[in-house]
Motif scaffolding. Structure first.
Motif, PDB file in Angstrom:
ATOM      1  N   SER A 167       0.825  -1.206   0.000  1.00  0.00           N
ATOM      2  CA  SER A 167       0.000   0.000   0.000  1.00  0.00           C
ATOM      3  C   SER A 167       0.856   1.252   0.000  1.00  0.00           C
ATOM      4  CB  SER A 167      -0.938   0.011   1.211  1.00  0.00           C
ATOM      5  OG  SER A 167      -0.186   0.050   2.421  1.00  0.00           O
ATOM      6  N   ASP A 168       2.039   1.185   0.666  1.00  0.00           N
ATOM      7  CA  ASP A 168       2.921   2.363   0.705  1.00  0.00           C
ATOM      8  C   ASP A 168       4.399   2.028   0.472  1.00  0.00           C
ATOM      9  OD1 ASP A 168       3.618   1.125   3.085  1.00  0.00           O
ATOM     10  OD2 ASP A 168       2.980   2.773   4.380  1.00  0.00           O
ATOM     11  N   PHE A 169       4.708   0.742   0.222  1.00  0.00           N
ATOM     12  CA  PHE A 169       6.089   0.290   0.009  1.00  0.00           C
ATOM     13  C   PHE A 169       6.985   0.696   1.185  1.00  0.00           C
ATOM     14  CE2 PHE A 169       4.212   0.580  -4.209  1.00  0.00           C
ATOM     15  CZ  PHE A 169       4.544  -0.646  -4.748  1.00  0.00           C
ATOM     16  N   GLN A 170       6.349   0.726   2.372  1.00  0.00           N
ATOM     17  CA  GLN A 170       7.048   1.072   3.617  1.00  0.00           C
ATOM     18  C   GLN A 170       7.773   2.418   3.521  1.00  0.00           C
ATOM     19  OE1 GLN A 170       9.414  -2.361   4.780  1.00  0.00           O
ATOM     20  NE2 GLN A 170       7.579  -3.584   5.193  1.00  0.00           N
ATOM     21  N   GLY A 171       7.249   3.300   2.659  1.00  0.00           N
ATOM     22  CA  GLY A 171       7.786   4.646   2.554  1.00  0.00           C
ATOM     23  C   GLY A 171       9.075   4.779   1.773  1.00  0.00           C
ATOM     24  N   ASP A 172       9.591   3.662   1.234  1.00  0.00           N
ATOM     25  CA  ASP A 172      10.879   3.697   0.519  1.00  0.00           C
ATOM     26  C   ASP A 172      10.935   2.513  -0.445  1.00  0.00           C
ATOM     27  OD1 ASP A 172      13.513   3.656  -0.368  1.00  0.00           O
ATOM     28  OD2 ASP A 172      14.378   4.106   1.587  1.00  0.00           O
ATOM     29  N   PRO A 173      10.440   2.679  -1.675  1.00  0.00           N
ATOM     30  CA  PRO A 173      10.364   1.550  -2.611  1.00  0.00           C
ATOM     31  C   PRO A 173      11.692   0.843  -2.862  1.00  0.00           C
ATOM     32  CG  PRO A 173       9.092   3.392  -3.438  1.00  0.00           C
ATOM     33  CD  PRO A 173       9.841   3.900  -2.245  1.00  0.00           C
ATOM     34  N   LYS A 174      12.787   1.581  -2.984  1.00  0.00           N
ATOM     35  CA  LYS A 174      14.076   0.950  -3.285  1.00  0.00           C
ATOM     36  C   LYS A 174      14.534   0.048  -2.142  1.00  0.00           C
ATOM     37  CE  LYS A 174      15.731   4.387  -6.596  1.00  0.00           C
ATOM     38  NZ  LYS A 174      16.755   5.408  -6.914  1.00  0.00           N
ATOM     39  N   SER A 175      14.440   0.538  -0.915  1.00  0.00           N
ATOM     40  CA  SER A 175      14.816  -0.285   0.239  1.00  0.00           C
ATOM     41  C   SER A 175      13.880  -1.476   0.390  1.00  0.00           C
ATOM     42  CB  SER A 175      14.799   0.560   1.520  1.00  0.00           C
ATOM     43  OG  SER A 175      15.780   1.569   1.465  1.00  0.00           O
ATOM     44  N   PHE A 176      12.611  -1.243   0.116  1.00  0.00           N
ATOM     45  CA  PHE A 176      11.614  -2.320   0.189  1.00  0.00           C
ATOM     46  C   PHE A 176      11.962  -3.417  -0.816  1.00  0.00           C
ATOM     47  CE2 PHE A 176       7.116  -3.767  -0.830  1.00  0.00           C
ATOM     48  CZ  PHE A 176       6.956  -4.505   0.330  1.00  0.00           C
ATOM     49  N   ALA A 177      12.363  -3.034  -2.024  1.00  0.00           N
ATOM     50  CA  ALA A 177      12.718  -4.010  -3.066  1.00  0.00           C
ATOM     51  C   ALA A 177      13.939  -4.830  -2.665  1.00  0.00           C
ATOM     52  CB  ALA A 177      12.968  -3.293  -4.382  1.00  0.00           C
ATOM     53  N   VAL A 178      14.933  -4.178  -2.092  1.00  0.00           N
ATOM     54  CA  VAL A 178      16.140  -4.889  -1.643  1.00  0.00           C
ATOM     55  C   VAL A 178      15.778  -5.909  -0.566  1.00  0.00           C
ATOM     56  CG1 VAL A 178      18.352  -4.635  -0.443  1.00  0.00           C
ATOM     57  CG2 VAL A 178      17.730  -3.034  -2.258  1.00  0.00           C
ATOM     58  N   MET A 179      14.961  -5.489   0.380  1.00  0.00           N
ATOM     59  CA  MET A 179      14.528  -6.385   1.446  1.00  0.00           C
ATOM     60  C   MET A 179      13.732  -7.562   0.883  1.00  0.00           C
ATOM     61  SD  MET A 179      11.587  -7.188   3.353  1.00  0.00           S
ATOM     62  CE  MET A 179      10.529  -5.740   3.318  1.00  0.00           C
ATOM     63  N   LEU A 180      12.838  -7.279  -0.062  1.00  0.00           N
ATOM     64  CA  LEU A 180      12.025  -8.336  -0.670  1.00  0.00           C
ATOM     65  C   LEU A 180      12.887  -9.379  -1.373  1.00  0.00           C
ATOM     66  CD1 LEU A 180       9.035  -6.397  -2.288  1.00  0.00           C
ATOM     67  CD2 LEU A 180       8.916  -7.988  -0.365  1.00  0.00           C
ATOM     68  N   GLN A 181      13.902  -8.926  -2.093  1.00  0.00           N
ATOM     69  CA  GLN A 181      14.757  -9.875  -2.813  1.00  0.00           C
ATOM     70  C   GLN A 181      15.472 -10.805  -1.846  1.00  0.00           C
ATOM     71  OE1 GLN A 181      14.916 -10.162  -6.421  1.00  0.00           O
ATOM     72  NE2 GLN A 181      15.543 -12.100  -5.482  1.00  0.00           N
ATOM     73  N   SER A 182      15.920 -10.254  -0.736  1.00  0.00           N
ATOM     74  CA  SER A 182      16.571 -11.065   0.290  1.00  0.00           C
ATOM     75  C   SER A 182      15.597 -12.077   0.888  1.00  0.00           C
ATOM     76  CB  SER A 182      17.139 -10.157   1.382  1.00  0.00           C
ATOM     77  OG  SER A 182      17.689 -10.910   2.430  1.00  0.00           O
ATOM     78  N   VAL A 183      14.397 -11.608   1.179  1.00  0.00           N
ATOM     79  CA  VAL A 183      13.357 -12.480   1.731  1.00  0.00           C
ATOM     80  C   VAL A 183      13.012 -13.591   0.740  1.00  0.00           C
ATOM     81  CG1 VAL A 183      10.897 -12.556   2.324  1.00  0.00           C
ATOM     82  CG2 VAL A 183      12.356 -10.787   3.314  1.00  0.00           C
ATOM     83  N   LEU A 184      12.870 -13.230  -0.527  1.00  0.00           N
ATOM     84  CA  LEU A 184      12.540 -14.219  -1.557  1.00  0.00           C
ATOM     85  C   LEU A 184      13.605 -15.295  -1.685  1.00  0.00           C
ATOM     86  CD1 LEU A 184      10.972 -12.395  -4.639  1.00  0.00           C
ATOM     87  CD2 LEU A 184      10.130 -14.479  -3.559  1.00  0.00           C
ATOM     88  N   ASP A 185      14.866 -14.884  -1.659  1.00  0.00           N
ATOM     89  CA  ASP A 185      15.963 -15.850  -1.761  1.00  0.00           C
ATOM     90  C   ASP A 185      15.889 -16.858  -0.617  1.00  0.00           C
ATOM     91  OD1 ASP A 185      16.879 -14.557  -4.005  1.00  0.00           O
ATOM     92  OD2 ASP A 185      18.437 -13.411  -2.959  1.00  0.00           O
ATOM     93  N   GLU A 186      15.592 -16.370   0.577  1.00  0.00           N
ATOM     94  CA  GLU A 186      15.494 -17.267   1.736  1.00  0.00           C
ATOM     95  C   GLU A 186      14.280 -18.186   1.608  1.00  0.00           C
ATOM     96  OE1 GLU A 186      14.074 -18.933   5.271  1.00  0.00           O
ATOM     97  OE2 GLU A 186      13.092 -17.092   4.534  1.00  0.00           O
ATOM     98  N   MET A 187      13.155 -17.637   1.174  1.00  0.00           N
ATOM     99  CA  MET A 187      11.935 -18.439   1.043  1.00  0.00           C
ATOM    100  C   MET A 187      12.102 -19.557   0.019  1.00  0.00           C
ATOM    101  SD  MET A 187       8.973 -15.512   1.156  1.00  0.00           S
ATOM    102  CE  MET A 187       8.377 -14.832   2.713  1.00  0.00           C
ATOM    103  N   LYS A 188      12.756 -19.246  -1.090  1.00  0.00           N
ATOM    104  CA  LYS A 188      12.939 -20.256  -2.139  1.00  0.00           C
ATOM    105  C   LYS A 188      13.809 -21.419  -1.681  1.00  0.00           C
ATOM    106  CE  LYS A 188      12.273 -17.138  -6.074  1.00  0.00           C
ATOM    107  NZ  LYS A 188      12.904 -16.436  -7.214  1.00  0.00           N
ATOM    108  N   SER A 189      14.666 -21.168  -0.713  1.00  0.00           N
ATOM    109  CA  SER A 189      15.554 -22.226  -0.218  1.00  0.00           C
ATOM    110  C   SER A 189      14.875 -23.140   0.792  1.00  0.00           C
ATOM    111  CB  SER A 189      16.797 -21.598   0.427  1.00  0.00           C
ATOM    112  OG  SER A 189      16.470 -20.948   1.650  1.00  0.00           O
TER     113      SER A 189
END
Length: 333
Positions: A167-189
């Motif tokens: 809804s707001d990308f936690q106020g910082d889309p770029k940081s949110f995207a970096v965090m998401l990629q890290s989370v995704l890598d962990e989830m896929k494993s």
């Protein structure tokens, strides 16, 4: 950069193009360690006990955090929002009105978007570029959703959390995207962790966040969060413009339009049952009548109020519902 409050998903592309930081008041309210204090702020101002806790919480968050500019959704959201917006205006807050037209007509939504762009002094070309950028981030969250229902590696709460954050990308889309990629890598494993029952959750995001963990203790998992998923604009790839994208967003429009998408997800995700959450004193409680008459799998309606946790009675109802679904699944398998 100035902060601007939002009370529901709005065309966030316009907000970021204007150099503003959007703050979803809902997310501050529901994740607070003591969210009752925000309700107390509103009740001290005269808000009645018999009013939706979300409305009181949003008011309290806005006042406590001194958010002085807000986008006020005057059509297509909560029926109490208009009065809340008027009260904020009286308190000296600057309000930028926005409407999701009930008619769901393209020309009316185009005008609403144009008016907001004019108020925030941005143009369509800027907004379209930002839309492309933000949709790339949304696709990361859509992948988390896929890992939930296809690979069974993501919990119901995680599915809720990352989708609602769009809804707001936690106020910082770029940081949110970096965090998401890290989370995704962990989830896929992760190793898949299937549950016996596959559930859907429909209705507004819950006040009682513990519902996700509680359901999983009963060998079930919520693998479809209806409104939260809409925050990710899962069909944005088919939209040729921001107008089409927000015209396709189901939450602010009629129930039959919502139900059409819910039915598709029931089939796609092979859901065994649905939990329909409604908030006490909210007009959306009436939606349950239409939903149950148009959807042919078992539905449990639960109602939240001010408590951030499930009460004993609601836990018992959920447990009985899951027991019934387990019995049905045993019969039909």
């Amino acid at each position: 950069m100035n902060k601007i409050g939002i009370t529901t998903t709005v065309p966030i592309e316009i907000v970021y193009c204007a150099g503003l930081i959007p703050i979803d008041l809902n997310n501050i309210f529901v994740t607070a360690e003591n969210n009752a204090r925000y309700i107390e702020v509103a009740e001290k101002e005269g808000f009645p006990k018999s009013m939706c806790a979300w409305i009181k919480g949003l008011y309290g968050v806005c006042m406590e955090h001194q958010i002085n500019e807000l986008i006020g959704v005057i059509e297509g959201d909560c029926s109490n929002s208009k009065s809340l917006i008027e009260l904020w205006k009286q308190k000296g807050k600057k309000i930028y009105p926005f409407s999701f037209p009930y008619s769901q007509k393209k020309k009316e939504l185009e005008k609403s978007l144009s008016d907001l762009m004019e108020q925030l002094q941005v143009d369509l070309d800027q907004v379209e570029e930002k839309r492309k950028e933000l949709n790339q981030i949304r696709r990361l969250v859509q992948e988390i959703d896929r890992l939930t229902f296809e690979e069974e590696k993501v919990t119901g709460f995680e599915n809720h959390l990352y989708q609602v954050s769009c809804s707001d990308f936690q106020g910082d889309p770029k940081s949110f995207a970096v965090m998401l990629q890290s989370v995704l890598d962990e989830m896929k494993s992760r190793t898949a962790n299937p549950k016996k029952l596959r559930l859907g959750y429909i209705g507004v995001p819950p006040m009682t966040i513990d519902i996700y963990d509680y359901v999983e203790t009963l060998d079930a998992r919520i693998i479809y969060n209806e409104v939260q998923r809409e925050f990710t604009f899962p069909r944005a790839g088919n939209a040729v413009s921001i107008i089409d994208q927000y015209l396709d967003y189901t939450y602010p429009y009629g129930n039959l339009y919502r139900i059409e998408e819910i039915k598709k997800q029931i089939e796609k995700r092979k859901l065994d049952g649905i939990i329909h959450y409604t908030q006490a004193f909210c007009h959306r409680a009436l939606d349950d009548i239409m939903i149950k008459s148009n959807i042919d799998i078992p539905i449990l309606n639960i109602e939240g109020d001010q408590s951030p946790a499930l009460d004993a009675r609601t836990k018992l109802r959920i447990e009985a519902f899951i027991d019934m679904l387990s019995d049905l699944k045993g019969v039909y398998q």
